[in-house]
Design a protein around this motif. Structure first.
Motif, PDB file in Angstrom:
ATOM      1  N   GLY A 101       0.805  -1.215   0.000  1.00  0.00           N
ATOM      2  CA  GLY A 101       0.000   0.000   0.000  1.00  0.00           C
ATOM      3  C   GLY A 101       0.837   1.263   0.000  1.00  0.00           C
ATOM      4  O   GLY A 101       0.546   2.216  -0.737  1.00  0.00           O
ATOM      5  N   VAL A 102       1.898   1.275   0.809  1.00  0.00           N
ATOM      6  CA  VAL A 102       2.761   2.462   0.879  1.00  0.00           C
ATOM      7  C   VAL A 102       3.453   2.699  -0.456  1.00  0.00           C
ATOM      8  O   VAL A 102       3.485   3.830  -0.974  1.00  0.00           O
ATOM      9  CB  VAL A 102       3.791   2.302   2.016  1.00  0.00           C
ATOM     10  CG1 VAL A 102       4.839   3.400   1.945  1.00  0.00           C
ATOM     11  CG2 VAL A 102       3.096   2.317   3.368  1.00  0.00           C
ATOM     12  N   VAL A 103       3.979   1.644  -1.045  1.00  0.00           N
ATOM     13  CA  VAL A 103       4.710   1.790  -2.307  1.00  0.00           C
ATOM     14  C   VAL A 103       3.776   2.260  -3.419  1.00  0.00           C
ATOM     15  O   VAL A 103       4.109   3.174  -4.193  1.00  0.00           O
ATOM     16  CB  VAL A 103       5.391   0.458  -2.679  1.00  0.00           C
ATOM     17  CG1 VAL A 103       5.921   0.506  -4.111  1.00  0.00           C
ATOM     18  CG2 VAL A 103       6.530   0.161  -1.720  1.00  0.00           C
ATOM     19  N   GLU A 104       2.596   1.670  -3.522  1.00  0.00           N
ATOM     20  CA  GLU A 104       1.676   2.060  -4.582  1.00  0.00           C
ATOM     21  C   GLU A 104       1.177   3.483  -4.404  1.00  0.00           C
ATOM     22  O   GLU A 104       1.004   4.225  -5.385  1.00  0.00           O
ATOM     23  CB  GLU A 104       0.499   1.085  -4.630  1.00  0.00           C
ATOM     24  CG  GLU A 104       0.878  -0.302  -5.118  1.00  0.00           C
ATOM     25  CD  GLU A 104       1.491  -0.261  -6.518  1.00  0.00           C
ATOM     26  OE1 GLU A 104       0.914   0.389  -7.402  1.00  0.00           O
ATOM     27  OE2 GLU A 104       2.561  -0.862  -6.714  1.00  0.00           O
ATOM     28  N   LEU A 105       0.933   3.888  -3.170  1.00  0.00           N
ATOM     29  CA  LEU A 105       0.485   5.267  -2.928  1.00  0.00           C
ATOM     30  C   LEU A 105       1.559   6.266  -3.315  1.00  0.00           C
ATOM     31  O   LEU A 105       1.268   7.285  -3.962  1.00  0.00           O
ATOM     32  CB  LEU A 105       0.120   5.424  -1.448  1.00  0.00           C
ATOM     33  CG  LEU A 105      -0.231   6.851  -0.998  1.00  0.00           C
ATOM     34  CD1 LEU A 105      -1.494   7.330  -1.711  1.00  0.00           C
ATOM     35  CD2 LEU A 105      -0.404   6.917   0.508  1.00  0.00           C
ATOM     36  N   LEU A 106       2.800   5.994  -2.947  1.00  0.00           N
ATOM     37  CA  LEU A 106       3.874   6.937  -3.224  1.00  0.00           C
ATOM     38  C   LEU A 106       4.257   6.960  -4.697  1.00  0.00           C
ATOM     39  O   LEU A 106       4.542   8.021  -5.260  1.00  0.00           O
ATOM     40  CB  LEU A 106       5.099   6.597  -2.369  1.00  0.00           C
ATOM     41  CG  LEU A 106       4.912   6.703  -0.853  1.00  0.00           C
ATOM     42  CD1 LEU A 106       6.151   6.209  -0.133  1.00  0.00           C
ATOM     43  CD2 LEU A 106       4.604   8.138  -0.454  1.00  0.00           C
ATOM     44  N   ARG A 107       4.247   5.803  -5.332  1.00  0.00           N
ATOM     45  CA  ARG A 107       4.660   5.749  -6.739  1.00  0.00           C
ATOM     46  C   ARG A 107       3.657   6.424  -7.660  1.00  0.00           C
ATOM     47  O   ARG A 107       4.024   6.956  -8.710  1.00  0.00           O
ATOM     48  CB  ARG A 107       4.843   4.302  -7.191  1.00  0.00           C
ATOM     49  CG  ARG A 107       6.126   3.657  -6.767  1.00  0.00           C
ATOM     50  CD  ARG A 107       6.450   2.495  -7.652  1.00  0.00           C
ATOM     51  NE  ARG A 107       5.306   1.596  -7.834  1.00  0.00           N
ATOM     52  CZ  ARG A 107       5.169   0.765  -8.859  1.00  0.00           C
ATOM     53  NH1 ARG A 107       6.081   0.740  -9.799  1.00  0.00           N
ATOM     54  NH2 ARG A 107       4.133  -0.035  -8.945  1.00  0.00           N
ATOM     55  N   ASN A 108       2.380   6.384  -7.308  1.00  0.00           N
ATOM     56  CA  ASN A 108       1.327   6.860  -8.200  1.00  0.00           C
ATOM     57  C   ASN A 108       0.809   8.238  -7.830  1.00  0.00           C
ATOM     58  O   ASN A 108      -0.261   8.645  -8.289  1.00  0.00           O
ATOM     59  CB  ASN A 108       0.177   5.854  -8.206  1.00  0.00           C
ATOM     60  CG  ASN A 108       0.592   4.514  -8.787  1.00  0.00           C
ATOM     61  OD1 ASN A 108       0.806   4.384  -9.986  1.00  0.00           O
ATOM     62  ND2 ASN A 108       0.739   3.516  -7.931  1.00  0.00           N
ATOM     63  N   THR A 109       1.543   8.947  -6.995  1.00  0.00           N
ATOM     64  CA  THR A 109       1.196  10.318  -6.633  1.00  0.00           C
ATOM     65  C   THR A 109       2.314  11.245  -7.083  1.00  0.00           C
ATOM     66  O   THR A 109       3.491  10.957  -6.830  1.00  0.00           O
ATOM     67  CB  THR A 109       1.004  10.440  -5.110  1.00  0.00           C
ATOM     68  OG1 THR A 109       0.105   9.438  -4.651  1.00  0.00           O
ATOM     69  CG2 THR A 109       0.446  11.802  -4.751  1.00  0.00           C
ATOM     70  N   PRO A 110       1.997  12.340  -7.763  1.00  0.00           N
ATOM     71  CA  PRO A 110       3.065  13.247  -8.220  1.00  0.00           C
ATOM     72  C   PRO A 110       3.917  13.765  -7.069  1.00  0.00           C
ATOM     73  O   PRO A 110       3.416  14.026  -5.968  1.00  0.00           O
ATOM     74  CB  PRO A 110       2.287  14.383  -8.901  1.00  0.00           C
ATOM     75  CG  PRO A 110       0.982  13.783  -9.286  1.00  0.00           C
ATOM     76  CD  PRO A 110       0.665  12.766  -8.222  1.00  0.00           C
ATOM     77  N   MET A 111       5.174  13.912  -7.351  1.00  0.00           N
ATOM     78  CA  MET A 111       6.119  14.379  -6.337  1.00  0.00           C
ATOM     79  C   MET A 111       5.753  15.761  -5.826  1.00  0.00           C
ATOM     80  O   MET A 111       5.865  16.059  -4.625  1.00  0.00           O
ATOM     81  CB  MET A 111       7.538  14.381  -6.944  1.00  0.00           C
ATOM     82  CG  MET A 111       8.589  15.056  -6.094  1.00  0.00           C
ATOM     83  SD  MET A 111       8.816  14.272  -4.491  1.00  0.00           S
ATOM     84  CE  MET A 111       9.901  15.443  -3.703  1.00  0.00           C
TER      85      MET A 111
END
Length: 397
Positions: free
Chosen positions: A140-150
């Motif tokens: 969940g953490v990885v998918e949330l961070l990867r798919n949200t613009p920096m």
């Protein structure tokens, strides 16, 4: 009727004569030189075209703006002067301003590289953990961070986290002297002792340099290590020049200790967690690429999962993932320019102010591009050096 017998040339077994090898080397060198000359010619043509275009509009290409006084302040930044290091002032030159911004970029990028590597490896191992909860949380953490613009993450960390901390008079105080407030994060630090001697300071600096050389060089490692330890011992004997300082709140300011501005903390958090998500996927892919038989063999030998990771998985994984890590590190260093969105005085932010003050946007952007190019090349060189050492040793020990 029998066909006439023909004689074939004797087989050479793929060996080339010295003359042929010399000819091929010469042709290869000529091709490389031609490519380099072509690239230089294109760059020269582009530069002359830009210069001619500026001349038609009455604009001269001039780098003299670097020597002019900046005329503005930087919230955080240091400059080197004849009598030491001090905070940047408005009467310093534009070159000093850009250098202070570059140091700020280097500071946040280097710390983010270290922290994102640690967090990314932990998340990557969590993605393949046997524990269902750890595996799902990591996913969940990885998918949330990867798919949200920096940029969105950066704004979130700044406005929704850092600026929501309590004020300084009600700040959270942790054990050891750490203070967390919306004015910044304050940590215990080291400072030069008031009665420190110059000899002790130079002995300590020399010892640190020698110890760093011992970590980087294998040929003279033990000699450098012994010399570094001896220099540090001499520094202690002459009176250790560093003292530990604890931040103390006095009114509306904090004295002593190490202070981290809210903008620096938010940018550091954003770069760390965003890059860690991509590093985690690199680590997960490398772990899953290992042959399943190695896990089975480790289990058959009675090795625990922790021991298997330490002695079997990690030495092989890091040989594979390190080049990909280098790409993420370079991307992190360039992404730090987004700090302009929250007011962090990095190189790109300072360049914008310098360009507005001096009107030399083209010359300034060339300086900025070269600075980021040097930073990227330095990161790539460090990663390649570490990769060669790991490959030569056969893995991480």
């Amino acid at each position: 009727m029998e066909q006439p017998m023909t004689l074939s040339p004797p087989a050479t077994g793929g060996l080339l004569t010295p003359r042929v090898r010399t000819r091929r080397k010469a042709l290869y060198a000529i091709k490389q030189a031609a490519i380099v000359l072509a690239v230089l010619a294109i760059i020269a043509w582009f530069a002359l075209s830009v210069r001619a275009g500026l001349a038609r509009n009455g604009i001269a290409f001039d780098m003299g703006f670097l020597k002019q006084a900046a005329g503005f302040d930087i919230s955080e930044g240091l400059v080197v002067v004849s009598d030491g290091i001090r905070a940047f002032q408005s009467n310093d030159s534009n070159a000093d301003a850009l250098l202070a911004g570059f140091v700020n970029t280097l500071k946040v990028a280097s710390l983010a590289i270290v922290l994102s590597t640690i967090l990314g490896v932990l998340l990557g191992m969590g993605r393949v953990a046997h524990n269902w909860l750890v595996r799902q949380l990591s996913f969940g953490v990885v998918e949330l961070l990867r798919n949200t613009p920096m940029l969105i993450q950066l704004v979130f960390w700044y406005f929704a986290v850092v600026l929501k901390l309590p004020l300084l008079d009600n700040a959270v105080r942790w054990y050891g002297g750490l203070i967390a407030s919306r004015q910044g994060i304050f940590l215990p630090g080291l400072a030069i002792a008031p009665d420190a001697s110059a000899a002790a300071a130079w002995a300590l600096i020399g010892g640190c340099v020698l110890l760093a050389g011992a970590a980087a060089l294998r040929k003279f490692r033990w000699r450098l290590l012994a010399a570094g330890l001896a220099a540090v011992a001499i520094s202690f004997a002459l009176g250790f020049p560093l003292v530990r300082t604890v931040p103390m709140v006095k009114g509306f300011v904090v004295q002593d200790g190490l202070s981290l501005s809210p903008e620096f903390v938010a940018l550091l958090l954003g770069l760390t967690v965003y890059t860690a998500a991509f590093i985690a996927e690199i680590v997960r892919g490398a772990i899953l690429a290992l042959a399943r038989g190695q896990w089975e063999a480790s289990a058959a030998l009675g090795m625990s999962r922790r021991t298997t990771y330490r002695d079997v998985v990690v030495p092989q994984v890091f040989r594979v993932v390190l080049p990909a890590f280098g790409n993420q590190y370079i991307s992190l260093a360039k992404t730090s320019s987004l700090g302009i969105a929250i007011g962090y005085p990095d190189l790109f932010n300072v360049y914008g102010t310098v360009a507005n003050q001096s009107g030399r946007s083209l010359e300034g952007v060339i300086v900025v591009m070269l600075a980021y190019l040097v930073l990227s090349w330095s990161i790539s060189a460090c990663v390649n050096l570490l990769n060669r050492r790991i490959v030569a040793k056969g893995g991480v020990k």
